[in-house]
Design an enzyme around this catalytic site. Structure first.
Site, PDB file in Angstrom:
ATOM      1  CG  ASP A   9      -1.726 -57.194 -24.979  1.00  0.00           C
ATOM      2  OD1 ASP A   9      -1.201 -58.178 -25.509  1.00  0.00           O
ATOM      3  OD2 ASP A   9      -2.577 -56.477 -25.531  1.00  0.00           O
ATOM      4  CB  THR A  63      -2.035 -54.359 -29.688  1.00  0.00           C
ATOM      5  OG1 THR A  63      -0.949 -54.960 -30.389  1.00  0.00           O
ATOM      6  CG2 THR A  63      -2.889 -53.567 -30.657  1.00  0.00           C
ATOM      7  N   GLY A  73       1.292 -60.407 -30.046  1.00  0.00           N
ATOM      8  CA  GLY A  73       1.022 -61.427 -31.058  1.00  0.00           C
ATOM      9  C   GLY A  73       1.752 -61.106 -32.356  1.00  0.00           C
ATOM     10  CE  LYS A 107      -2.319 -61.608 -26.097  1.00  0.00           C
ATOM     11  NZ  LYS A 107      -3.095 -60.371 -26.196  1.00  0.00           N
ATOM     12  CG  ASP A 129      -6.566 -53.264 -24.671  1.00  0.00           C
ATOM     13  OD1 ASP A 129      -5.879 -54.258 -24.987  1.00  0.00           O
ATOM     14  OD2 ASP A 129      -7.020 -52.472 -25.509  1.00  0.00           O
ATOM     15  CG  ASP A 139      -5.059 -58.756 -23.246  1.00  0.00           C
ATOM     16  OD1 ASP A 139      -4.295 -59.484 -23.904  1.00  0.00           O
ATOM     17  OD2 ASP A 139      -5.213 -57.547 -23.472  1.00  0.00           O
TER      18      ASP A 139
END
Length: 686
Positions: A380, A382, A529, A556, A575, A579
């Site tokens: 992921d 960010t 995203g 996701k 994180d 997620d």
């Protein structure tokens, strides 16, 4: 089989266990089930004591055994009644050292999972019954010396095994010891020393230079460097000042800190790590399940081999019951799946402890086992590959202005603003050591940016919509904007002094993390995203070719499923709360430790620090662990495959015969080899 509690793992001291109740308590947990779950009940000291005393009692049994004297061709000491000495000492050893195994066998049989304890007990009881019969007049050679040595060697094997397992578990104890016992509580204008157990949330404690921080908290005064290696595995100290969070158990550097306690007891980071490691050590891996099945199967193989041995030798040597029985006992002894029982749990114990010391917290052993088969790592963006906070990505001064002037003036204008963009500009100026000029007349105009007066000039930081931009700056601004950056301009009146681009800053370690995975032959993909342009911009900096952008939080896990569609094994690294479904869907979910509790709950592996390089370390640990488990399984099962026919007398024709005591020695040696091989894992450098 009823699952036994595993809470003992959390304690770093092992209270002595009463021999009568628990020494033999479900030894099967280790050997054929539960991955070592219950080993905290087995105190090595008990087996050590039993071994040494049994060894002392074995000496007179050997000296006065007529059977051993005949085999060695020696005339030992004999006097009226001396023939009963081996029996007396043999029975004493059986009651003192052998009942441990019988109690374990009862537990195994109650749970309908006969295993090692049942096999040992069969061998011991058969030897005892036959020896009693011979002593009472049955023609034949008694087994007292072999019974004694058998029990003594079995106790030695168990002592070594318990010590090895305890050594692995004690890594948890080492974590617990990191927390100090006392804290300096700030009380009004003086400081008093109190036990850590008496601290309450909101208390302020003084942490002197070089001292360990007593609980998780927030710095309210002071500045220092703190070593957080216990949690992250990173030896570099982390700078802490007012407002920063600190972890209980981490070691303060050269400055004094005042820390407000925010978490105590079971809520602290160290307690969380200990719980994760304990859960992992209690969970089963696929290799452990395989070993369990093999150990259970071995019981029936041993029983079958013993029966075949009995029948064949009764036909071949009907006039020598002592010899026939010796073969049967040897088969039962050598088939004890000691090494097999230790093969996997010990490796798992050591690898989870080793992982914890390197900031890799294994919640589920299956996840660690699966990690070595991973084909694709999906990050992921960010908060994982990036810091999740805005930072200055580019400075483009106009003609006649330097980068330093551009940044220094923009920071001086923004100094009083609380906006994230302002904070990022000021932080960048401070990190470059720029002294900010004094500004007056600060004003924020909605949609038009901020203005302030510096010296005699009124300066503005704005989006530049109303400015007449030089063509070169306008083109560069459009390009950076398309790449996902937020672009602002510094101007005075109609003159543009330069442009600043702000973006979610890429972690310094991310490029190294991606390269390390690629070197291992693993595909690296990124999920975000954000817009395709932002995704492509970050991916280009990191050398990632596969980008899934504009993915809504709920989609996701669908991206993970799509990657799994061709049979690829996928590890998801994330994180955030959103997620969690993707972490659960992936073959291996890895939560970056600075993340949320929800992400941590749904992951099989947690990285204590926010360093994505931990992912490659996890794969390295997984591969090393898997190799050790396979080596141990091969050794443990191979030894039984060779040992059982030898013990049954398959090579009797060429003069090779294995007495029960030698079978017990071989069995113990195989255990020692497996334990030593597992210990080599400790040398792994992650």
């Amino acid at each position: 089989m009823p699952q036994h509690e595993n809470h003992d793992h959390d304690h770093h001291h092992h209270a002595p266990v009463s021999t009568s109740s628990t020494t033999g308590h479900d030894h099967h947990d280790m050997h054929a089930g539960h991955g070592g779950g219950d080993h905290s009940h087995h105190d090595p000291a008990i087996f050590r004591r039993k071994f040494w005393l049994s060894l002392i009692l074995t000496i007179p049994t050997l000296v006065f055994s007529t059977g051993l004297q005949d085999i060695l061709g020696l005339a030992g000491p004999r006097f009226p009644g001396s023939q009963f000495i081996p029996a007396i000492f043999g029975i004493a050893i059986f009651l003192y050292g052998g009942l441990v195994f019988l109690r374990g066998a009862v537990t195994e049989l109650k749970s309908r999972q006969p295993g090692m304890m049942t096999l040992i007990s069969l061998a011991v009881v058969v030897a005892l019954g036959y020896s009693v019969a011979v002593t009472l007049g049955l023609p034949g050679m008694d087994f007292w010396w072999e019974l004694s040595t058998l029990i003594t060697i079995m106790l030695l094997g168990h002592w070594i095994e318990m010590s090895a397992v305890m050594g692995a578990q004690d890594a948890l104890g080492e974590l617990a010891k990191l927390l100090p016992d006392e804290a300096d509580l700030v009380h009004g204008d003086h400081v008093m020393t109190v036990p850590v157990s008496q601290l309450k949330l909101g208390d302020v404690v003084l942490v002197r230079p070089g001292a360990a921080i007593p609980a998780d908290g927030e710095v309210v005064d002071g500045a220092s460097d703190v070593n957080e290696a216990l949690l992250t595995g990173e030896s570099a100290a982390v700078a802490k000042s007012t407002g920063d969070a600190v972890i209980g158990g981490s070691v303060n550097g050269s400055g004094a800190l005042r820390v407000r306690v925010t978490k105590l007891g079971d809520d602290t980071a160290v307690a969380g790590i200990m719980k994760l490691v304990a859960d992992a050590q209690a969970s089963k891996s696929g290799a452990q399940l395989l070993a369990d099945r093999a150990a259970a199967l071995l019981f029936y193989v041993a029983l079958g081999a013993a029966l075949i041995t009995l029948v064949v030798w009764l036909i071949l040597a009907p006039g020598d019951p002592a010899f026939v029985l010796e073969r049967v006992v040897s088969v039962l002894v050598i088939a004890c799946p000691h090494a097999l029982g230790l093969a996997i749990p010990l490796v798992s114990q050591i690898s989870t402890a080793l992982g914890a010391r390197n900031g890799i917290l294994v919640k589920n052993r299956l996840a660690l086992e699966e990690a070595r088969t991973i084909d694709v790592v999906l990050f992921d963006k960010t908060g994982t590959l990036t810091t999740g906070t805005q930072g200055v990505a580019a400075l483009v001064p106009a003609d006649g202005t330097t980068e330093q002037e551009l940044l220094g003036l923009a920071a001086a204008v923004e100094a009083q603003s609380e906006h994230p963009i302002a904070r990022a500009i000021v932080a960048e100026a401070q990190s470059r050591g720029l002294a900010l000029a004094k500004s007056t007349g600060f004003a924020a105009q909605s949609g038009r940016g901020v203005t302030a007066t510096i010296g005699k000039r009124e300066l503005t930081v704005s989006s530049g919509r109303e400015l007449d931009l030089p063509p070169a700056l306008a083109a560069q601004g459009a390009e950076l904007g398309a790449g996902g950056a937020t672009v602002v301009y510094l101007s005075t009146g109609t003159t543009v002094l330069g442009m600043l681009a702000l973006a979610d800053t890429v972690r310094a370690e991310s490029r190294e993390a991606v390269d390390a995975l690629k070197q291992r032959g693993v595909r690296v993909a990124m999920l975000t995203g954000d817009s395709k342009a932002v995704g492509a911009w970050v991916a280009a900096q990191l050398g990632i070719d596969e980008v899934h952008a504009e993915v809504l939080p709920g989609e996701k896990s669908a991206v993970v499923r799509a990657l799994q569609a061709d049979g690829s094994k996928v590890a998801m690294v994330g994180d955030g709360v959103n997620d969690a479904p993707a972490l659960a869907q992936a073959d291996v979910g890895i939560a970056i430790g600075a993340g949320t509790d929800v992400a941590i709950e749904s992951a099989g592996i947690v990285l204590a620090s926010s360093d994505p390089r931990g992912v490659a370390r996890t794969l390295a640990l997984s591969r090393a662990t898997g190799a050790k488990e396979l080596q141990n399984l091969f050794w443990a099962t191979g030894y039984n495959a060779i040992g059982i026919p030898l013990a049954a007398g398959a090579l009797f024709g060429v003069g090779i015969l294995m007495p029960p005591a030698l079978a017990a020695v071989f069995m113990s040696v195989s255990t020692i080899v497996v334990a030593a091989n597992a210990q080599l894992l400790r040398r792994l450098k992650l």
